[in-house]
Scaffold this active site. Structure first.
Site, PDB file in Angstrom:
ATOM      1  N   SER A   1      42.042  66.354  18.822  1.00  0.00           N
ATOM      2  CA  SER A   1      41.238  65.593  17.863  1.00  0.00           C
ATOM      3  C   SER A   1      40.178  64.821  18.651  1.00  0.00           C
ATOM      4  O   SER A   1      40.468  63.782  19.234  1.00  0.00           O
ATOM      5  CB  SER A   1      42.127  64.614  17.094  1.00  0.00           C
ATOM      6  OG  SER A   1      43.104  65.341  16.392  1.00  0.00           O
ATOM      7  N   LEU A   2      38.974  65.371  18.674  1.00  0.00           N
ATOM      8  CA  LEU A   2      37.918  64.796  19.518  1.00  0.00           C
ATOM      9  C   LEU A   2      37.121  63.735  18.744  1.00  0.00           C
ATOM     10  O   LEU A   2      37.016  62.598  19.171  1.00  0.00           O
ATOM     11  CB  LEU A   2      37.019  65.939  20.022  1.00  0.00           C
ATOM     12  CG  LEU A   2      36.054  65.617  21.148  1.00  0.00           C
ATOM     13  CD1 LEU A   2      36.766  65.089  22.382  1.00  0.00           C
ATOM     14  CD2 LEU A   2      35.234  66.853  21.516  1.00  0.00           C
ATOM     15  N   HIS A   3      36.518  64.120  17.657  1.00  0.00           N
ATOM     16  CA  HIS A   3      35.810  63.235  16.711  1.00  0.00           C
ATOM     17  C   HIS A   3      34.572  62.537  17.257  1.00  0.00           C
ATOM     18  O   HIS A   3      33.793  61.974  16.480  1.00  0.00           O
ATOM     19  CB  HIS A   3      36.733  62.174  16.098  1.00  0.00           C
ATOM     20  CG  HIS A   3      37.990  62.729  15.491  1.00  0.00           C
ATOM     21  ND1 HIS A   3      37.985  63.819  14.652  1.00  0.00           N
ATOM     22  CD2 HIS A   3      39.289  62.360  15.621  1.00  0.00           C
ATOM     23  CE1 HIS A   3      39.240  64.082  14.280  1.00  0.00           C
ATOM     24  NE2 HIS A   3      40.035  63.230  14.862  1.00  0.00           N
TER      25      HIS A   3
ATOM     26  N   ASN B   1      38.742  62.378   5.168  1.00  0.00           N
ATOM     27  CA  ASN B   1      39.575  61.985   4.029  1.00  0.00           C
ATOM     28  C   ASN B   1      39.509  60.458   3.967  1.00  0.00           C
ATOM     29  O   ASN B   1      40.066  59.795   4.837  1.00  0.00           O
ATOM     30  CB  ASN B   1      41.020  62.381   4.348  1.00  0.00           C
ATOM     31  CG  ASN B   1      41.614  63.287   3.302  1.00  0.00           C
ATOM     32  OD1 ASN B   1      41.287  63.191   2.120  1.00  0.00           O
ATOM     33  ND2 ASN B   1      42.502  64.140   3.735  1.00  0.00           N
TER      34      ASN B   1
ATOM     35  N   CYS C   1      47.401  61.941   6.177  1.00  0.00           N
ATOM     36  CA  CYS C   1      48.733  61.416   6.478  1.00  0.00           C
ATOM     37  C   CYS C   1      48.769  59.900   6.325  1.00  0.00           C
ATOM     38  O   CYS C   1      47.832  59.199   6.643  1.00  0.00           O
ATOM     39  CB  CYS C   1      49.184  61.852   7.865  1.00  0.00           C
ATOM     40  SG  CYS C   1      48.339  61.063   9.221  1.00  0.00           S
TER      41      CYS C   1
ATOM     42  N   SER D   1      48.892  69.182  17.669  1.00  0.00           N
ATOM     43  CA  SER D   1      47.629  68.453  17.814  1.00  0.00           C
ATOM     44  C   SER D   1      47.850  67.223  18.690  1.00  0.00           C
ATOM     45  O   SER D   1      48.961  66.693  18.779  1.00  0.00           O
ATOM     46  CB  SER D   1      47.086  68.051  16.447  1.00  0.00           C
ATOM     47  OG  SER D   1      47.680  66.858  16.022  1.00  0.00           O
TER      48      SER D   1
ATOM     49  N   CYS E   1      52.145  70.844   6.968  1.00  0.00           N
ATOM     50  CA  CYS E   1      51.665  69.826   7.908  1.00  0.00           C
ATOM     51  C   CYS E   1      52.805  68.822   8.054  1.00  0.00           C
ATOM     52  O   CYS E   1      53.169  68.151   7.087  1.00  0.00           O
ATOM     53  CB  CYS E   1      50.399  69.181   7.345  1.00  0.00           C
ATOM     54  SG  CYS E   1      49.758  67.896   8.414  1.00  0.00           S
TER      55      CYS E   1
ATOM     56  N   GLU F   1      55.851  61.682   5.731  1.00  0.00           N
ATOM     57  CA  GLU F   1      55.221  62.587   4.766  1.00  0.00           C
ATOM     58  C   GLU F   1      55.114  64.014   5.321  1.00  0.00           C
ATOM     59  O   GLU F   1      54.893  64.192   6.514  1.00  0.00           O
ATOM     60  CB  GLU F   1      53.793  62.121   4.480  1.00  0.00           C
ATOM     61  CG  GLU F   1      53.744  60.762   3.841  1.00  0.00           C
ATOM     62  CD  GLU F   1      52.314  60.286   3.627  1.00  0.00           C
ATOM     63  OE1 GLU F   1      52.151  59.242   3.005  1.00  0.00           O
ATOM     64  OE2 GLU F   1      51.379  60.960   4.090  1.00  0.00           O
TER      65      GLU F   1
ATOM     66  N   GLY G   1      51.922  60.566  13.087  1.00  0.00           N
ATOM     67  CA  GLY G   1      52.318  60.482  14.485  1.00  0.00           C
ATOM     68  C   GLY G   1      51.496  61.343  15.421  1.00  0.00           C
ATOM     69  O   GLY G   1      50.780  62.251  14.995  1.00  0.00           O
ATOM     70  N   GLU G   2      51.606  61.009  16.705  1.00  0.00           N
ATOM     71  CA  GLU G   2      50.957  61.783  17.777  1.00  0.00           C
ATOM     72  C   GLU G   2      52.062  62.630  18.429  1.00  0.00           C
ATOM     73  O   GLU G   2      52.947  62.106  19.125  1.00  0.00           O
ATOM     74  CB  GLU G   2      50.311  60.798  18.771  1.00  0.00           C
ATOM     75  CG  GLU G   2      50.107  61.303  20.180  1.00  0.00           C
ATOM     76  CD  GLU G   2      49.179  62.509  20.305  1.00  0.00           C
ATOM     77  OE1 GLU G   2      48.078  62.498  19.739  1.00  0.00           O
ATOM     78  OE2 GLU G   2      49.583  63.487  20.978  1.00  0.00           O
TER      79      GLU G   2
HETATM   80  S1  SF4 Z   1      44.882  60.398  13.512  1.00  0.00           S
HETATM   81 FE1  SF4 Z   1      46.468  58.984  12.777  1.00  0.00          FE
HETATM   82  S2  SF4 Z   1      48.418  60.025  13.111  1.00  0.00           S
HETATM   83 FE2  SF4 Z   1      46.846  61.113  14.337  1.00  0.00          FE
HETATM   84  S3  SF4 Z   1      46.931  60.127  16.366  1.00  0.00           S
HETATM   85 FE3  SF4 Z   1      45.358  59.019  15.219  1.00  0.00          FE
HETATM   86  S4  SF4 Z   1      46.465  57.296  14.288  1.00  0.00           S
HETATM   87 FE4  SF4 Z   1      48.007  58.787  14.941  1.00  0.00          FE
END
Ligand code: SF4
Length: 312
Positions: A173-175, A249, A292, A150, A61, A48, A118-119
């Site tokens: 991406s800490l969260h 989301n 995503c 990212s 994106c 996507e 993906g990462e």
């Molecule tokens: S947020 Fe989704 S796409 Fe991003 S690293 Fe984590 S699992 Fe992978």
């Protein structure tokens, strides 16, 4: 291309392609500002790409893998698991597809975020080679600072990226600010816990002198409390960084929902007490499953898992 020798033409016909995928589904948000396209790759995998229109910016994106091995619990791509890495061409072609479309509207791509499926740092070499092509003045020619990479925290790859001293900004991406909380949301945290991740972040800032962005998906009742904000504030206080707060989301495979406006405001207020700058990001295209992996899931649900028919 009849000016090329016939033998070369037949070799090119066998080995090369202009577009390595076909659009098979698309959605437009009700405000018309966000458009998501689902592409089928020749092996039937689906990826996507999202186009987001802001006042003067057009941000794409893009995806770097089909599926993802990281398994973040709130993410539709994480829920589907890892399928394969994308090639350099497959990453770049997502940008070219939208660039052609934009050119017809007298518009252009101004920003790219590698935050699709993906990462990116798990597919390190093709992702960075794609960045090189996209920023090469003889290639796509976008400014390096306009492409954000990212990562969910692949520490060795972050260190390698820091050592390359590239201009492309990095977003982490800490969260969650504690291992207890982050382990629940992001399985890779068990391999590289918060302490090691923060060391890698400091290493990146020290080597590049660049400001780091932390992404924080605000999940109601999970990581949006004042206590969590204080823990985050204490963790990043004094660092050259900025925090992006994004109400979650929602996805079908995860119970959590987005935080309320009040919670978001209180969280931000708490961060300010620690001198940490933050921005609340508006969720774009919520009515078109812009997170995503979500459009792919919907298409699979409707059409089944055989994409060979989509490629015809
Ligand atoms: S947020 Fe989704 S796409 Fe991003 S690293 Fe984590 S699992 Fe992978």
């Amino acid at each position: 291309m009849t000016n090329l020798p016939k033998s070369l033409r037949s070799r090119l016909a066998e080995a090369a392609t202009f577009v390595p995928f076909r659009p098979v589904s698309e959605q437009q948000s009700s405000d018309g500002q966000t458009r998501k396209v689902l592409f089928a790759l020749p092996d039937g995998n689906l990826i996507e790409t999202v186009r987001m229109q802001y006042d003067r910016r057009t941000t794409l994106c893009i995806s770097t893998q089909a599926g993802c091995a990281m398994g973040c619990v709130f993410c539709a791509t994480g829920q589907m698991g890892f399928l394969r890495h994308l090639s350099v061409g497959e990453i770049v072609a997502q940008v070219l597809f939208f660039a052609r479309e934009l050119a017809a509207e007298d518009n252009r791509v101004t920003n790219i975020v590698m935050m699709g499926m993906g990462e990116p740092l798990h597919n390190y070499t093709p992702t960075l080679a794609a960045v090189d092509r996209l920023t090469d003045p003889a290639g796509f020619g976008l400014g390096a600072r306009k492409i954000t990479i990212s990562t969910v925290g692949l520490v060795p790859a972050m260190r390698r990226y820091a050592e390359e001293q590239r201009q492309t900004p990095l977003a982490v991406s800490l969260h969650a600010a504690t291992n207890e909380e982050r382990d629940k949301l992001i399985p890779i945290n068990r391999r590289w816990p918060v302490e090691e991740l923060m060391e890698a972040c400091r290493y990146y800032i020290a080597l590049t002198g660049r400001r780091l962005t932390f992404e924080w998906a605000l999940i109601a009742g999970e990581n949006d409390t004042r206590e969590q904000a204080q823990k985050l504030g204490a963790l990043v206080q004094g660092m050259l960084c900025h925090v992006n707060l994004i109400p979650l989301n929602p996805t079908a495979g995860y119970d959590g929902g987005p935080s309320s406006h009040e919670r978001v405001a209180a969280f931000q207020e708490e961060l300010a007490r620690f001198g940490v700058s933050s921005t609340v990001r508006v969720r774009r295209g919520i009515d078109i499953q812009a997170g995503c992996g979500q459009l792919r899931d919907r298409v699979i649900l409707e059409q089944g898992n055989d994409f060979s028919q989509l490629l015809q």
